[in-house]
Design an enzyme around this catalytic site. Structure first.
Site, PDB file in Angstrom:
ATOM      1  N   ARG A 110     -41.721 -21.922  60.230  1.00 13.15           N
ATOM      2  CA  ARG A 110     -41.141 -22.965  61.097  1.00 13.15           C
ATOM      3  C   ARG A 110     -42.285 -23.568  61.896  1.00 13.15           C
ATOM      4  NH1 ARG A 110     -35.950 -23.262  64.923  1.00 13.15           N
ATOM      5  NH2 ARG A 110     -35.105 -23.518  62.833  1.00 13.15           N
ATOM      6  N   HIS A 137     -35.145 -29.961  57.309  1.00 14.45           N
ATOM      7  CA  HIS A 137     -34.577 -28.627  57.581  1.00 14.45           C
ATOM      8  C   HIS A 137     -33.670 -28.255  56.403  1.00 14.45           C
ATOM      9  CE1 HIS A 137     -33.532 -25.127  59.723  1.00 14.45           C
ATOM     10  NE2 HIS A 137     -32.852 -25.613  60.737  1.00 14.45           N
ATOM     11  N   GLN A 140     -30.948 -25.391  56.548  1.00 16.35           N
ATOM     12  CA  GLN A 140     -29.758 -25.783  57.313  1.00 16.35           C
ATOM     13  C   GLN A 140     -28.784 -26.549  56.419  1.00 16.35           C
ATOM     14  OE1 GLN A 140     -29.139 -25.231  60.814  1.00 16.35           O
ATOM     15  NE2 GLN A 140     -27.112 -25.843  60.108  1.00 16.35           N
ATOM     16  N   ASP A 228     -26.747 -33.872  66.311  1.00 23.85           N
ATOM     17  CA  ASP A 228     -27.836 -32.918  66.568  1.00 23.85           C
ATOM     18  C   ASP A 228     -28.434 -33.293  67.922  1.00 23.85           C
ATOM     19  OD1 ASP A 228     -29.853 -31.020  66.318  1.00 23.85           O
ATOM     20  OD2 ASP A 228     -31.004 -32.130  64.812  1.00 23.85           O
ATOM     21  N   CYS A 269     -25.954 -28.399  63.827  1.00 25.08           N
ATOM     22  CA  CYS A 269     -26.762 -27.241  63.413  1.00 25.08           C
ATOM     23  C   CYS A 269     -27.007 -26.259  64.551  1.00 25.08           C
ATOM     24  CB  CYS A 269     -28.086 -27.714  62.821  1.00 25.08           C
ATOM     25  SG  CYS A 269     -29.142 -28.585  63.997  1.00 25.08           S
ATOM     26  N   ARG A 297     -25.556 -19.809  57.766  1.00 31.47           N
ATOM     27  CA  ARG A 297     -27.010 -19.732  57.616  1.00 31.47           C
ATOM     28  C   ARG A 297     -27.379 -18.418  56.938  1.00 31.47           C
ATOM     29  NH1 ARG A 297     -30.537 -22.678  60.590  1.00 31.47           N
ATOM     30  NH2 ARG A 297     -31.971 -21.854  59.020  1.00 31.47           N
TER      31      ARG A 297
HETATM   32  N1   CP Z   1     -30.065 -24.524  63.472  1.00 31.46           N
HETATM   33  C1   CP Z   1     -31.195 -23.830  63.629  1.00 31.46           C
HETATM   34  O1   CP Z   1     -32.132 -23.917  62.841  1.00 31.46           O
HETATM   35  O2   CP Z   1     -31.204 -23.019  64.720  1.00 31.46           O
HETATM   36  P1   CP Z   1     -32.479 -22.256  65.281  1.00 31.46           P
HETATM   37  O3   CP Z   1     -33.409 -23.307  65.806  1.00 31.46           O
HETATM   38  O4   CP Z   1     -31.935 -21.392  66.380  1.00 31.46           O
HETATM   39  O5   CP Z   1     -33.094 -21.472  64.186  1.00 31.46           O
HETATM   40  N1  NVA Z   2     -33.556 -31.441  65.251  1.00 29.11           N
HETATM   41  C1  NVA Z   2     -33.625 -30.142  65.891  1.00 29.11           C
HETATM   42  C2  NVA Z   2     -33.024 -29.098  65.035  1.00 29.11           C
HETATM   43  C3  NVA Z   2     -33.030 -27.714  65.616  1.00 29.11           C
HETATM   44  C4  NVA Z   2     -32.506 -26.684  64.688  1.00 29.11           C
HETATM   45  C5  NVA Z   2     -35.065 -29.820  66.202  1.00 29.11           C
HETATM   46  O1  NVA Z   2     -35.928 -30.050  65.336  1.00 29.11           O
HETATM   47  O2  NVA Z   2     -35.355 -29.358  67.306  1.00 29.11           O
END
Ligand code: CP
Ligand code: NVA
Length: 310
Positions: A110, A137, A140, A228, A269, A297
């Site tokens: 990540r 993502h 997701q 989101d 998400c 997930r």
């Molecule tokens: N939706 C999602 O990816 O959540 P986190 O950022 O908590 O992993």
């Molecule tokens: N768009 C958000 C998604 C988090 C899971 C971010 O990137 O912070």
């Protein structure tokens, strides 16, 4: 190019493979319904395998679902936050990739930089999973399609509307429209419009994609409304502050939901910001699927892990 099964983006994997991943995750979910979370799956396809999870940015769902998923499949995990590694002291991601590949069987990353993911993939000799970047993502999206189908049947032919920032998660929804056959509408302010490249790719691959500035117009007749956070982890604070006025018309509230089909569902998400991109009435109301979406997930990830490593 290697034959490794990287899970990097929804537009880079064959649609039938994606469907197989979802079917596997769903079958595993059904097979262990009601059992304790620490119980291993009947088969343990990842026994003896180790997944390294590298978090340059924080996570609740991705971290825990990969960890528990890997255990249920018989494998093990190592969690590495950025300050556990030597990246901040100048070691490159290329060297980190070479080294981690000698210890573990797969790497999940990540990061706020998709280029960092590219560098990892280029130098890793084990499968790499995109656990979210500033661009996409994909894990997701797999959970989201599983959830949509559980509640509303086959994704094909459904109308999904995204309201808000045309961000990383929106890009994966756009890719998914071509792979899973739902119609995708995106209601976003012009300055926060979704990736033109993703839209073009999806259209070239048969998807119906509409991009508009009007949330009311987009939502009309939709089966599913998605929102989101208005400010993502990769956004800087200043641009984040400026977004609130710009995005206010895209808040998912009861009035906006009333324009969609009477039985339309709401997805997000998470993490969510009640009173910003969605009201508490909607996210905590009967049409919200967010907790199933979060749970899925875990199940979708198990399909992904088995595909990469099985
Ligand atoms: N939706 C999602 O990816 O959540 P986190 O950022 O908590 O992993
Ligand atoms: N768009 C958000 C998604 C988090 C899971 C971010 O990137 O912070």
């Amino acid at each position: 190019m290697s034959q490794l099964r990287h899970f990097l983006d929804i537009d880079q994997i064959d649609g039938a493979e994606l469907r197989g991943i979802l079917d596997n995750g769903k079958a595993r979910k059904d097979a262990r319904a009601g059992q304790p979370k620490g119980k291993l799956d009947e088969d343990q396809p990842l026994a003896g395998k180790v997944l390294a999870m590298v978090f340059i940015q924080p996570s609740t769902r991705t971290r825990v679902s990969f960890d528990v998923g890997m255990r249920q499949l018989g494998g093990e995990t190592i969690v590495l936050n950025s300050d556990d590694l030597q990246l901040d002291r100048g070691e490159t991601m290329a060297d980190t990739a070479r080294v981690l590949s000698r210890y573990v069987d797969a790497i999940m990353l990540r990061t706020k930089s998709h280029e960092m993911l590219d560098e990892l993939v280029q130098h890793a000799t084990v499968p790499v999973i995109n656990g979210l970047t500033d661009a996409s993502h994909p894990c997701q999206l797999m959970a989201d399609v599983m959830t949509l189908e559980e509640h509303r049947g086959a994704a094909e032919g459904q109308v999904v509307t995204w309201a808000g920032d045309g961000n990383n998660v929106a890009t994966s929804w756009i890719h998914g429209a071509a792979q899973f056959g739902y119609e995708m509408r995106l209601a976003c302010p012009e300055t926060l419009s979704p990736s033109a490249r993703a839209v073009q790719w999806a259209r070239e691959n048969g998807a119906t994609i509409t991009v508009t500035e009007s949330a009311e117009e987009a939502v009309r007749g939709s089966d599913c409304i998605v929102s989101d956070a208005w400010v993502s982890m990769h956004d800087d604070e200043e641009s984040g502050r400026q977004r609130h006025n710009l995005l206010a018309p895209y808040q998912v509230n009861d009035q906006l939901m009333a324009q969609a089909k009477a039985d339309a569902v709401f997805m997000h998400c998470l993490p969510a910001h009640r009173g910003e991109e969605v009201t508490a009435d909607v996210i905590d109301g009967p049409r919200s699927l967010v907790w199933d979406e979060a749970e899925n997930r875990l199940h979708a990830q198990k399909g992904i892990l088995t595909w990469c490593l099985g």
